[in-house]
Write a protein that holds these residues in place. Structure first.
Motif, PDB file in Angstrom:
ATOM      1  N   ARG A 117       0.828  -1.208   0.000  1.00  0.00           N
ATOM      2  CA  ARG A 117       0.000   0.000   0.000  1.00  0.00           C
ATOM      3  C   ARG A 117       0.860   1.255   0.000  1.00  0.00           C
ATOM      4  NH1 ARG A 117      -5.236  -0.240   4.033  1.00  0.00           N
ATOM      5  NH2 ARG A 117      -6.418  -1.851   2.963  1.00  0.00           N
ATOM      6  N   ARG A 130       0.748   3.972  -2.881  1.00  0.00           N
ATOM      7  CA  ARG A 130       0.397   5.342  -2.484  1.00  0.00           C
ATOM      8  C   ARG A 130       1.405   6.330  -3.078  1.00  0.00           C
ATOM      9  NH1 ARG A 130       0.070   4.126   2.823  1.00  0.00           N
ATOM     10  NH2 ARG A 130      -2.157   3.631   2.769  1.00  0.00           N
ATOM     11  N   LEU A 150      -8.175   3.809  -1.048  1.00  0.00           N
ATOM     12  CA  LEU A 150      -6.811   3.883  -0.534  1.00  0.00           C
ATOM     13  C   LEU A 150      -6.531   5.342  -0.228  1.00  0.00           C
ATOM     14  CD1 LEU A 150      -4.078   2.412  -0.001  1.00  0.00           C
ATOM     15  CD2 LEU A 150      -3.406   3.129  -2.321  1.00  0.00           C
ATOM     16  N   ILE A 159      -7.486  -2.927  -3.042  1.00  0.00           N
ATOM     17  CA  ILE A 159      -6.628  -2.303  -2.033  1.00  0.00           C
ATOM     18  C   ILE A 159      -6.380  -3.287  -0.886  1.00  0.00           C
ATOM     19  CG2 ILE A 159      -7.586  -0.033  -2.595  1.00  0.00           C
ATOM     20  CD1 ILE A 159      -8.734  -0.165   0.386  1.00  0.00           C
ATOM     21  N   ASP A 207     -11.926  -1.117   7.116  1.00  0.00           N
ATOM     22  CA  ASP A 207     -12.055  -0.256   5.942  1.00  0.00           C
ATOM     23  C   ASP A 207     -13.521  -0.142   5.540  1.00  0.00           C
ATOM     24  OD1 ASP A 207      -9.333   0.442   5.384  1.00  0.00           O
ATOM     25  OD2 ASP A 207      -9.000  -1.611   4.697  1.00  0.00           O
TER      26      ASP A 207
END
Length: 222
Positions: A47, A51, A173, A206, A212
């Motif tokens: 991640r 990102r 994300l 993601i 989440d």
């Protein structure tokens, strides 16, 4: 609501060797359900790399093209929300190449709607939304983001969240601080949650965790 270029390809390579990534469920919207913390460590590294890659890619877009893309998203938002008069809409102040909705925010106020902006109060706490209108006093908050300098906390009925990345299951994300999910979980009434971002930010998954929270709608420039 923040990260740099890692120059990683989209698929197959990571910031560090993803020894356990092959054990994850695959396919769009796949979730990481394994309890082994080593698996989550690999996803966390993945991640972070994604990102950085996605933020670098959107910062590489020219300011002129970014305005065009932001205007497309703004048009879709107007349609998705419908009647804005008397609605309280939580938006955001753009940073690091995010879609710039500031003109749209001004238009909403002119049409009788109300805008609220998120404020980071403290690490690990939910965000606080404060009313905003053009000309209101602003100050630099966490990460040097402009926020309303005063005003009571309010509860928007619609929340627009910027996306660093997203998947087909409408999971977002973000920047990794957990502020947005924590905020939604703490709200007394669930707002309509709209994620906005560039179509090029779409990921296969993601690898969301149970905490989440998916968006209700995702709007992009395409």
């Amino acid at each position: 609501m923040t990260d740099t270029d890692d120059s990683l390809p989209f698929a197959g390579e990571y910031a560090s060797p993803p020894c356990f990534m092959h054990e994850l469920e695959t396919g769009e919207g796949a979730q990481l359900r394994h309890p082994d913390p080593k698996l989550w460590n690999d996803v966390t590294r993945w991640r972070k790399a994604e990102r950085e890659r996605l933020i670098a890619a959107r910062l590489a877009v020219s300011p002129e093209e970014r305005i065009v893309r932001s205007n497309r998203i703004a048009e879709k938002l107007t349609v998705a929300i419908g009647r804005v008069k008397d609605q309280l809409i939580g938006v955001y102040w753009p940073i690091r190449g995010e879609p710039d909705l500031r003109k749209w925010m001004t238009d909403i106020v002119g049409a009788g709607g109300r805008i609220a902006l998120p404020v980071v109060i403290k690490k690990g706490w939910p965000l606080e939304f404060r009313r905003w209108a053009p000309g209101d006093p602003m100050e630099r908050g966490i990460w040097n983001i402009l926020v309303p300098s005063h005003g009571p906390s309010v509860q928007p009925g619609v929340v627009i969240a910027p996306l660093v990345g997203f998947d087909s299951a409408r999971y977002r994300l973000g920047y990794g601080g957990g502020f947005f999910d924590r905020t939604l979980a703490a709200m007394p009434a669930r707002p309509l949650v709209i994620g906005v971002g560039y179509a090029t930010s779409k990921l296969g998954s993601i690898y969301p965790q149970p905490h989440d929270i998916p968006m209700d709608v995702i709007l992009t420039d395409e």
